[in-house]
Design a protein around this motif. Structure first.
Motif, short mmCIF file in Angstrom:
data_model
loop_
_atom_site.label_atom_id
_atom_site.label_comp_id
_atom_site.label_asym_id
_atom_site.label_seq_id
_atom_site.Cartn_x
_atom_site.Cartn_y
_atom_site.Cartn_z
N ALA A 76 0.84 -1.21 -0.03
CA ALA A 76 0.10 0.17 0.11
C ALA A 76 0.72 1.35 0.09
CB ALA A 76 -0.92 0.10 1.12
N GLN A 77 2.00 1.14 0.09
CA GLN A 77 3.19 2.39 0.16
C GLN A 77 2.70 3.54 1.19
OE1 GLN A 77 4.74 4.02 -3.48
NE2 GLN A 77 3.36 2.99 -4.66
N SER A 78 2.55 2.54 2.51
CA SER A 78 1.97 3.25 3.62
C SER A 78 3.17 3.31 4.81
CB SER A 78 0.60 2.58 4.21
OG SER A 78 0.42 3.37 5.50
N LEU A 79 3.37 4.71 5.00
CA LEU A 79 4.52 4.71 6.16
C LEU A 79 3.97 4.59 7.37
CD1 LEU A 79 7.33 5.59 7.07
CD2 LEU A 79 6.39 8.09 7.30
N ALA A 80 2.59 4.96 7.45
CA ALA A 80 1.90 4.53 8.82
C ALA A 80 1.98 3.40 9.03
CB ALA A 80 0.58 5.39 8.81
N LEU A 81 1.49 2.24 7.97
CA LEU A 81 1.77 0.73 8.43
C LEU A 81 2.94 0.28 8.54
CD1 LEU A 81 -0.92 -0.61 5.85
CD2 LEU A 81 -1.33 -0.47 8.33
N ILE A 82 3.94 0.81 7.74
CA ILE A 82 5.37 0.21 8.03
C ILE A 82 5.94 0.77 9.18
CG2 ILE A 82 7.81 0.58 7.12
CD1 ILE A 82 6.48 0.71 4.19
N SER A 83 5.76 2.06 9.62
CA SER A 83 6.05 2.28 11.27
C SER A 83 5.39 1.49 12.06
CB SER A 83 5.59 3.98 11.30
OG SER A 83 4.18 3.93 11.31
N ASP A 84 4.03 1.42 12.18
CA ASP A 84 3.50 0.32 12.85
C ASP A 84 3.93 -0.79 13.07
OD1 ASP A 84 1.28 2.23 13.55
OD2 ASP A 84 -0.15 1.43 12.14
N ALA A 85 4.42 -1.56 11.85
CA ALA A 85 5.08 -2.88 11.87
C ALA A 85 6.48 -2.72 12.53
CB ALA A 85 5.23 -3.17 10.45
#
Length: 362
Positions: A76-85
């Motif tokens: 999804a190219q989502s920094l929010a998701l990657i930062s959550d991970a």
């Protein structure tokens, strides 16, 4: 008095004290008799409430979801998701660290480690705090970069994944809330997971905004909210663990107020070399040198002071050296002096103020 026995209930052993031996005061005080009881009734073991099974359950939930979130975040190219991970990775590491520290802290005291390895839990808490601070700095930089140049974000993937993440983190937070959060070690791991729960809520809102409006910067704004929460939790953990390492008095306990309260006990003339610290979170300890009036019952004074400390301040690990005023052969070492008489102070290297009945400087 030479050769008297001390009974330590929790340590289940007796030992002999030679003349002039002092418990916990940090220095010898001559030939006065030192009464160092007061260890009965406290526990040196890890609380049974700190159930490892709850931590392991939370760890399993986090690891499984984290793996899926990394895949979706890149898709999804989502920094929010990657930062959550990334934050969930530190969650998993913090729980593993907490489990290891709990195991070490439960080991009995032996050899040179007279307190055992109880402060392994504080090391774990401090490590958790530092990782939160480091991670918040990295994510803050990435979020600002994406605010300036926002990439395309697939709002639907972000929203669905974040909603699942909320459910998973609610379950993990509930599991960890069942453990003993009075331990700074467990509290550190709990703060990691709780911050992640807030992060998923912010990410879900950002995904919804992107999906409905196409405003891609909402993803980076959500990340900055997470960064602020991580900073708050990290600073608190580093501060609280640092106080324990520096042997500061526990929060909410004023050593001067404690000494002023103790010196009101009948027969007590002076209190000095008072130290209050925490062995580990939730285990406060105190040591002090008490001077009583000549002929006063040292044992009765000690027992009453220890009762007060336990009842009024929850300090059950207290070591008090009690002596009579002027009982030293030289007549000077244990003799109280006037406040302006510095020539014959009791201890040349006294630590902290001297407390006597009536107004005095701290």
């Amino acid at each position: 008095m030479a050769g008297h026995e001390h009974s330590h209930d929790d340590h289940a052993h007796d030992h002999k004290q030679s003349t002039g031996h002092s418990h916990g005061g940090g220095h010898a005080h001559g030939a006065g008799h030192s009464h160092g009881g007061g260890h009965g009734g406290h526990s040196h073991g890890v609380s049974a409430d700190a159930d490892r099974r709850w931590l392991l359950s939370a760890l399993a939930l986090i690891v499984v979801f984290m793996a899926g979130e990394v895949v979706v975040g890149f898709a999804a190219q989502s920094l929010a998701l990657i930062s959550d991970a990334a934050h969930m990775l530190t969650d998993a590491a913090s729980i593993v660290l907490a489990l290891v520290a709990m195991r070490l802290a439960a080991r009995p005291a032996r050899g040179g480690y007279t307190y055992g390895l109880k402060r392994a839990e504080i090391l774990s808490a401090q490590a958790n705090g530092v990782t939160l601070l480091v991670l918040s700095a990295w994510l803050g930089y990435e979020a600002v970069t994406r605010l300036i140049t926002p990439p395309e974000v697939t709002g639907s993937l972000v929203l669905v994944t974040a909603l699942i993440g909320i459910v998973v983190n609610l379950a993990a937070t509930w599991c960890m809330s069942k453990a003993n959060r009075t331990s700074l070690n467990v509290e550190g791991a709990f703060q990691h997971v709780l911050t992640d729960l807030y992060a998923f809520i912010a990410t879900a809102v950002a995904g919804l905004v992107v999906l409905l409006t196409g405003f891609a910067r909402a993803d980076a704004i959500a990340s900055l909210i997470v960064v602020a929460l991580m900073l708050k939790a990290g600073i608190a953990l580093v501060r609280d663990s640092g106080r324990i390492f520096l042997e500061a008095a526990p929060a909410g306990i004023d050593p001067d107020a404690v000494a002023d309260r103790m010196v009101t006990e009948p027969l007590v003339e002076e209190i000095h070399d008072l130290h209050i610290w925490e062995i580990t979170s939730g285990q406060p300890a105190l040591s002090a040198h008490i001077l009583v009036t000549p002929g006063g019952d040292c044992h009765a004074v000690r027992r009453e002071l220890q009762r007060r400390l336990a009842d009024e301040y929850a300090i059950t690990h207290s070591t008090l050296q009690v002596d009579h005023v002027g009982e030293d052969e030289a007549g000077a070492l244990l003799q109280i002096t006037a406040p302006d008489d510095t020539a014959a102070e009791h201890c040349a290297d006294a630590h902290g103020p001297v407390h006597r009945a009536g107004p005095h400087e701290h």
